[in-house]
Design a protein around this motif. Structure first.
Motif, PDB file in Angstrom:
ATOM      1  N   THR A  26      73.835-126.698  25.369  1.00  0.00           N
ATOM      2  CA  THR A  26      75.101-126.482  24.667  1.00  0.00           C
ATOM      3  C   THR A  26      76.179-126.018  25.642  1.00  0.00           C
ATOM      4  N   THR A  41      86.233-131.863  21.947  1.00  0.00           N
ATOM      5  CA  THR A  41      84.774-131.808  22.046  1.00  0.00           C
ATOM      6  C   THR A  41      84.311-130.404  22.421  1.00  0.00           C
ATOM      7  N   THR A  44      83.918-128.104  19.547  1.00  0.00           N
ATOM      8  CA  THR A  44      82.781-128.299  18.643  1.00  0.00           C
ATOM      9  C   THR A  44      81.590-127.432  19.034  1.00  0.00           C
ATOM     10  N   GLU A 111      72.464-119.680  16.454  1.00  0.00           N
ATOM     11  CA  GLU A 111      71.940-120.951  15.979  1.00  0.00           C
ATOM     12  C   GLU A 111      72.561-121.255  14.625  1.00  0.00           C
ATOM     13  N   THR A 112      73.100-122.453  14.493  1.00  0.00           N
ATOM     14  CA  THR A 112      73.736-122.896  13.252  1.00  0.00           C
ATOM     15  C   THR A 112      73.003-124.153  12.768  1.00  0.00           C
ATOM     16  N   PRO A 113      73.318-124.634  11.573  1.00  0.00           N
ATOM     17  CA  PRO A 113      72.711-125.896  11.125  1.00  0.00           C
ATOM     18  C   PRO A 113      73.020-127.068  12.067  1.00  0.00           C
ATOM     19  N   ASP A 114      74.098-126.962  12.842  1.00  0.00           N
ATOM     20  CA  ASP A 114      74.476-128.010  13.792  1.00  0.00           C
ATOM     21  C   ASP A 114      73.906-127.773  15.188  1.00  0.00           C
ATOM     22  N   GLY A 115      73.078-126.752  15.350  1.00  0.00           N
ATOM     23  CA  GLY A 115      72.500-126.438  16.654  1.00  0.00           C
ATOM     24  C   GLY A 115      73.076-125.144  17.209  1.00  0.00           C
ATOM     25  N   TRP A 116      72.794-124.870  18.476  1.00  0.00           N
ATOM     26  CA  TRP A 116      73.263-123.646  19.123  1.00  0.00           C
ATOM     27  C   TRP A 116      74.762-123.747  19.399  1.00  0.00           C
ATOM     28  N   ARG A 117      75.477-122.658  19.102  1.00  0.00           N
ATOM     29  CA  ARG A 117      76.918-122.603  19.311  1.00  0.00           C
ATOM     30  C   ARG A 117      77.271-121.321  20.055  1.00  0.00           C
TER      31      ARG A 117
END
Length: 131
Positions: A26, A41, A44, A111-117
């Motif tokens: 990420t 990008t 995101t 960690e989010t539903p879209d992956g690590w942020r």
């Protein structure tokens, strides 16, 4: 354990090691977007709380350019220790900027539903140019 298939073999990786790989991926992806001046990008990869503060990729990009120029234009990126701190992870990163100065940063990751942020970045140290 999670399995990661490499070109040469099947390697078993612990969940913690898999998280570290995903976290570093990420961070790498966001840095590559910054290098390309692709702030949409890069935005995101920011956690929802960061996105709500800056609201637009342009605002976010301006903040990074002005406050974290070593992240916007790194010469080298090296990953140091990572640790699970419960609801988040912390990843230490050593960045060499274009002038050869070293900067140690602490990335806070969630960690989010879209992956690590990336939920925040703190500058820990800045030093003289590397020799």
């Amino acid at each position: 354990m999670r399995a990661i298939l490499t070109a040469f073999s099947l390697v078993l990786v612990s969940p913690a090691a898999a998280d570290e790989v995903a976290i570093q991926g990420t961070i790498d992806s966001q840095i590559e977007a910054f290098r390309a001046d692709d702030f949409a990008t890069a935005f995101t990869f920011a956690a929802p709380g960061i996105r709500s503060i800056f609201r637009t990729p342009g605002n976010f990009g301006t903040m990074v350019q002005q406050g974290y120029p070593m992240v916007w234009r790194p010469a080298e990126v090296e990953y140091l220790g990572a640790r699970d701190i419960g609801a988040a992870w912390e990843q230490e990163v050593l960045i060499t900027d274009g002038s050869g100065r070293l900067h140690k940063l602490l990335y806070r990751m969630i960690e989010t539903p879209d992956g690590w942020r990336i939920a925040g970045v703190q500058l820990l140290e800045s030093s003289a140019p590397a020799v």
